[in-house]
Write an enzyme that holds these catalytic residues in place. Structure first.
Site, PDB file in Angstrom:
ATOM      1  N   LEU A  18     -19.223 -22.019  36.280  1.00 22.33           N
ATOM      2  CA  LEU A  18     -18.047 -21.247  35.873  1.00 22.33           C
ATOM      3  C   LEU A  18     -18.492 -19.817  35.597  1.00 22.33           C
ATOM      4  O   LEU A  18     -18.663 -19.395  34.467  1.00 22.33           O
ATOM      5  CB  LEU A  18     -17.398 -21.879  34.633  1.00 22.33           C
ATOM      6  CG  LEU A  18     -16.057 -21.296  34.195  1.00 22.33           C
ATOM      7  CD1 LEU A  18     -15.007 -21.447  35.284  1.00 22.33           C
ATOM      8  CD2 LEU A  18     -15.584 -21.970  32.919  1.00 22.33           C
ATOM      9  N   HIS A  19     -18.724 -19.068  36.677  1.00 24.73           N
ATOM     10  CA  HIS A  19     -19.184 -17.682  36.555  1.00 24.73           C
ATOM     11  C   HIS A  19     -17.974 -16.757  36.453  1.00 24.73           C
ATOM     12  O   HIS A  19     -16.836 -17.212  36.323  1.00 24.73           O
ATOM     13  CB  HIS A  19     -20.109 -17.314  37.725  1.00 24.73           C
ATOM     14  CG  HIS A  19     -19.478 -17.472  39.074  1.00 24.73           C
ATOM     15  ND1 HIS A  19     -18.818 -16.451  39.698  1.00 24.73           N
ATOM     16  CD2 HIS A  19     -19.414 -18.540  39.910  1.00 24.73           C
ATOM     17  CE1 HIS A  19     -18.363 -16.873  40.870  1.00 24.73           C
ATOM     18  NE2 HIS A  19     -18.707 -18.139  41.015  1.00 24.73           N
ATOM     19  N   ALA A  20     -18.187 -15.466  36.497  1.00 29.41           N
ATOM     20  CA  ALA A  20     -17.145 -14.479  36.197  1.00 29.41           C
ATOM     21  C   ALA A  20     -15.898 -14.595  37.067  1.00 29.41           C
ATOM     22  O   ALA A  20     -14.781 -14.547  36.548  1.00 29.41           O
ATOM     23  CB  ALA A  20     -17.721 -13.066  36.298  1.00 29.41           C
TER      24      ALA A  20
END
Length: 100
Positions: A18-20
């Site tokens: 769950l990155h940017a």
């Protein structure tokens, strides 16, 4: 209107976690609902309407999270957000379009 409470368990499946970019998409969708949205990882619970809060979860591939929604549209919010997380896998499956 009646008050609703909804929870959905999700697993982060994409390789990058769950990155940017997916966190931003999650927050934008969560903010479309009246319900209060929180995300829980183990004992840490954060706002699902704050990208900074989501990034503090360090949700890597395989991490299980719980979406918790409270409010008049909680069921719809929880369903939509859980479905969105499933689309993050498709992001990893996109062919590399960078020039050689």
């Amino acid at each position: 209107m009646t008050h609703q409470h909804a929870t959905r368990r999700i697993v982060i499946k994409n390789q990058q976690g769950l990155h940017a970019r997916p966190a931003d998409a999650f927050v934008k969708l969560a903010n479309q609902f009246q319900a209060n949205v929180e995300i829980e990882r183990d004992t840490l619970r954060v706002s699902g309407k704050s990208i900074l809060d989501l990034l503090t979860l360090v949700a890597e591939q395989g991490v299980q999270l719980t979406i918790i929604a409270d409010g008049p549209d909680a069921e719809a919010a929880a369903d939509a957000l859980a479905a969105l997380v499933d689309t993050f896998v498709e992001e990893d499956e996109q062919p590399d379009t960078q020039p050689d």
